[in-house]
Design a protein around this motif. Structure first.
Motif, PDB file in Angstrom:
ATOM      1  N   PRO A 187       0.494  -1.334  -0.204  1.00  0.00           N
ATOM      2  CA  PRO A 187       0.086   0.275  -0.055  1.00  0.00           C
ATOM      3  C   PRO A 187       1.039   1.107  -0.034  1.00  0.00           C
ATOM      4  CG  PRO A 187       0.101  -1.121   2.374  1.00  0.00           C
ATOM      5  CD  PRO A 187       0.413  -1.922   1.431  1.00  0.00           C
ATOM      6  N   ARG A 188       2.194   0.915   0.334  1.00  0.00           N
ATOM      7  CA  ARG A 188       3.210   2.005   0.272  1.00  0.00           C
ATOM      8  C   ARG A 188       3.615   2.493  -1.101  1.00  0.00           C
ATOM      9  NH1 ARG A 188       7.165   1.837   5.427  1.00  0.00           N
ATOM     10  NH2 ARG A 188       6.488   3.927   4.967  1.00  0.00           N
ATOM     11  N   TYR A 189       3.161   1.995  -2.394  1.00  0.00           N
ATOM     12  CA  TYR A 189       3.429   2.004  -3.812  1.00  0.00           C
ATOM     13  C   TYR A 189       2.525   2.520  -4.150  1.00  0.00           C
ATOM     14  CZ  TYR A 189       8.471   1.878  -1.454  1.00  0.00           C
ATOM     15  OH  TYR A 189       9.184   1.519  -0.648  1.00  0.00           O
ATOM     16  N   GLU A 190       2.405   2.946  -5.058  1.00  0.00           N
ATOM     17  CA  GLU A 190       1.326   3.099  -6.597  1.00  0.00           C
ATOM     18  C   GLU A 190       2.505   2.955  -8.122  1.00  0.00           C
ATOM     19  OE1 GLU A 190      -1.910   3.950  -6.448  1.00  0.00           O
ATOM     20  OE2 GLU A 190      -1.631   2.921  -8.856  1.00  0.00           O
ATOM     21  N   SER A 191       2.464   2.032  -8.472  1.00  0.00           N
ATOM     22  CA  SER A 191       3.234   1.060  -9.352  1.00  0.00           C
ATOM     23  C   SER A 191       3.284   0.824 -11.025  1.00  0.00           C
ATOM     24  CB  SER A 191       3.840  -0.983  -9.352  1.00  0.00           C
ATOM     25  OG  SER A 191       4.934  -0.301  -8.145  1.00  0.00           O
ATOM     26  N   ARG A 192       3.562   1.753 -11.771  1.00  0.00           N
ATOM     27  CA  ARG A 192       2.613   1.394 -13.425  1.00  0.00           C
ATOM     28  C   ARG A 192       4.078   1.008 -13.777  1.00  0.00           C
ATOM     29  NH1 ARG A 192       2.127   6.312 -17.415  1.00  0.00           N
ATOM     30  NH2 ARG A 192       3.050   5.098 -19.436  1.00  0.00           N
ATOM     31  N   TYR A 193       3.400  -0.379 -15.217  1.00  0.00           N
ATOM     32  CA  TYR A 193       4.794  -1.053 -15.958  1.00  0.00           C
ATOM     33  C   TYR A 193       4.596  -0.626 -16.692  1.00  0.00           C
ATOM     34  CZ  TYR A 193       6.623  -5.018 -18.210  1.00  0.00           C
ATOM     35  OH  TYR A 193       7.284  -6.123 -19.241  1.00  0.00           O
ATOM     36  N   TYR A 194       5.980  -0.475 -17.508  1.00  0.00           N
ATOM     37  CA  TYR A 194       6.046  -0.265 -18.831  1.00  0.00           C
ATOM     38  C   TYR A 194       6.692  -0.889 -19.748  1.00  0.00           C
ATOM     39  CZ  TYR A 194       6.070   4.696 -17.276  1.00  0.00           C
ATOM     40  OH  TYR A 194       5.210   6.291 -16.181  1.00  0.00           O
ATOM     41  N   PRO A 195       5.830  -1.601 -20.693  1.00  0.00           N
ATOM     42  CA  PRO A 195       6.473  -2.953 -21.030  1.00  0.00           C
ATOM     43  C   PRO A 195       7.359  -2.294 -22.384  1.00  0.00           C
ATOM     44  CG  PRO A 195       4.468  -1.886 -22.373  1.00  0.00           C
ATOM     45  CD  PRO A 195       4.671  -0.643 -21.006  1.00  0.00           C
ATOM     46  N   ALA A 196       8.522  -3.167 -23.070  1.00  0.00           N
ATOM     47  CA  ALA A 196       9.180  -3.203 -24.092  1.00  0.00           C
ATOM     48  C   ALA A 196       9.881  -4.005 -24.446  1.00  0.00           C
ATOM     49  CB  ALA A 196      10.847  -2.111 -22.822  1.00  0.00           C
ATOM     50  N   HIS A 197      11.217  -3.341 -24.834  1.00  0.00           N
ATOM     51  CA  HIS A 197      12.371  -4.797 -25.314  1.00  0.00           C
ATOM     52  C   HIS A 197      13.811  -4.811 -24.314  1.00  0.00           C
ATOM     53  CE1 HIS A 197       9.052  -3.733 -28.431  1.00  0.00           C
ATOM     54  NE2 HIS A 197       9.211  -5.864 -28.721  1.00  0.00           N
ATOM     55  N   LEU A 198      14.045  -5.714 -24.367  1.00  0.00           N
ATOM     56  CA  LEU A 198      15.344  -6.276 -23.851  1.00  0.00           C
ATOM     57  C   LEU A 198      16.551  -5.482 -24.440  1.00  0.00           C
ATOM     58  CD1 LEU A 198      17.325  -7.950 -21.990  1.00  0.00           C
ATOM     59  CD2 LEU A 198      17.848  -9.757 -23.614  1.00  0.00           C
ATOM     60  N   GLU A 199      17.174  -4.545 -24.427  1.00  0.00           N
ATOM     61  CA  GLU A 199      18.426  -3.751 -25.607  1.00  0.00           C
ATOM     62  C   GLU A 199      18.785  -4.392 -26.650  1.00  0.00           C
ATOM     63  OE1 GLU A 199      18.145  -3.720 -21.960  1.00  0.00           O
ATOM     64  OE2 GLU A 199      20.242  -4.573 -21.529  1.00  0.00           O
ATOM     65  N   TYR A 200      18.804  -3.642 -27.867  1.00  0.00           N
ATOM     66  CA  TYR A 200      19.313  -4.519 -28.871  1.00  0.00           C
ATOM     67  C   TYR A 200      19.081  -5.838 -29.500  1.00  0.00           C
ATOM     68  CZ  TYR A 200      22.620  -0.461 -26.484  1.00  0.00           C
ATOM     69  OH  TYR A 200      22.952  -0.031 -26.339  1.00  0.00           O
ATOM     70  N   THR A 201      17.451  -6.087 -28.595  1.00  0.00           N
ATOM     71  CA  THR A 201      16.708  -7.942 -28.808  1.00  0.00           C
ATOM     72  C   THR A 201      14.817  -6.990 -29.227  1.00  0.00           C
ATOM     73  OG1 THR A 201      16.161  -7.860 -27.020  1.00  0.00           O
ATOM     74  CG2 THR A 201      19.045  -8.403 -27.782  1.00  0.00           C
ATOM     75  N   THR A 202      14.532  -7.830 -29.567  1.00  0.00           N
ATOM     76  CA  THR A 202      13.115  -8.576 -29.884  1.00  0.00           C
ATOM     77  C   THR A 202      12.483  -9.342 -28.824  1.00  0.00           C
ATOM     78  OG1 THR A 202      13.060 -10.619 -31.304  1.00  0.00           O
ATOM     79  CG2 THR A 202      13.393  -8.144 -32.007  1.00  0.00           C
TER      80      THR A 202
END
Ligand SMILES: CNc1ncnc2c1ncn2[C@@H]1O[C@H](/C=C/CNC(=O)c2cc(-c3ccc(F)cc3)cc(O)c2O)[C@H](F)[C@H]1O
Ligand SMILES: [Mg+2]
Length: 214
Positions: free
Chosen positions: A187-202
């Motif tokens: 309850p002490r954090y408000e979290s959000r996920y940012y989808p992306a890719h592993l650096e230099y890969t798919t």
């Protein structure tokens, strides 16, 4: 004896990047990693997410865990306002040596302090050694199994304030499952996920942004 990958990355920066130009240092490292040797820099796609979060937070105090070669250090430092206190922690002395030279090539050596040592030892020293009360922005990119113990250490040491932002790299690949479970269920954090890719890969990867609620 054979050079190390960080040393070859440094040579590529010194050869291909313009001194005093952070953008050219970033581009030279990304080019090296795409065309010569993969390396675990946050990279250009996740780096843009990092850029946008740093710009949004506009922090006065910044901590990075896991300098490695200084790629994300340069990305962060180039965006900071004058007078911002930026500390980056790295326990491998060979990485410290390379990172300091890459940061200097970008002309950002006065914007950041590279501290040699382990986060577990140094986090409790932040107040006394560096005059930090709380951190406005923290970038986690060190050993993935240390994300959770270190966020708990931040809480114990009173280094977070209402609104402090933590951004964690690699929450999918290699992954930081215990950390994710903690920040998403606390309850002490408000979290959000940012989808992306592993650096230099798919391959799938992403970053988790967590705001401390106090
Ligand atoms: C534990 N406290 C520490 N204190 C100070 N410096 C530290 C500490 N712990 C490590 N360091 C320092 O921080 C760095 C460590 C970064 C670790 N990063 C990764 O493992 C990592 C791995 C992948 C990856 C993904 C897929 C694959 F197939 C292979 C690799 C991708 C990524 O973006 C990563 O960040 C440095 F090396 C170490 O000395
Ligand atoms: Mg990473």
């Amino acid at each position: 004896t054979r050079s190390t990958r960080p040393q070859r990355m440094l040579k590529a920066v010194q050869k291909n990047a313009t001194k005093g130009n952070p953008e050219s240092v970033i581009s030279a490292i990304d080019y090296f990693c795409k065309h010569s040797e993969w390396a675990m820099n946050v990279g250009d796609e996740k780096g843009s997410i990092l850029d946008s979060v740093v710009t949004e937070v506009n922090p006065s105090t910044v901590l990075e865990l896991g300098t490695y070669c200084g790629y994300s250090t340069v990305r962060i430092a180039r965006l900071l306002s004058p007078g911002t206190k930026f500390i980056t922690l790295e326990f491998n002395p060979a990485n410290v040596t390379v990172a300091r030279q890459i940061i200097a090539h970008a002309g950002l050596q006065d914007k950041v302090t590279v501290v040699e040592g382990s986060s577990g030892d140094l986090i409790p020293q932040m107040k006394e050694r560096f005059g930090i009360t709380t951190f406005d922005f923290i970038f986690l990119d060190h050993w993935k199994d240390r994300y959770l113990p270190d966020i708990k250490l931040f809480e114990e040491c009173g280094l977070l304030r209402k609104g402090s932002v933590l951004l964690a790299d690699n929450v999918i690949c290699p992954g930081a499952p215990e950390y994710l479970e903690y920040v998403r269920n606390s309850p002490r954090y408000e979290s959000r996920y940012y989808p992306a890719h592993l650096e230099y890969t798919t391959l799938e990867d992403g970053m988790e942004k967590s705001v401390f609620l106090g």
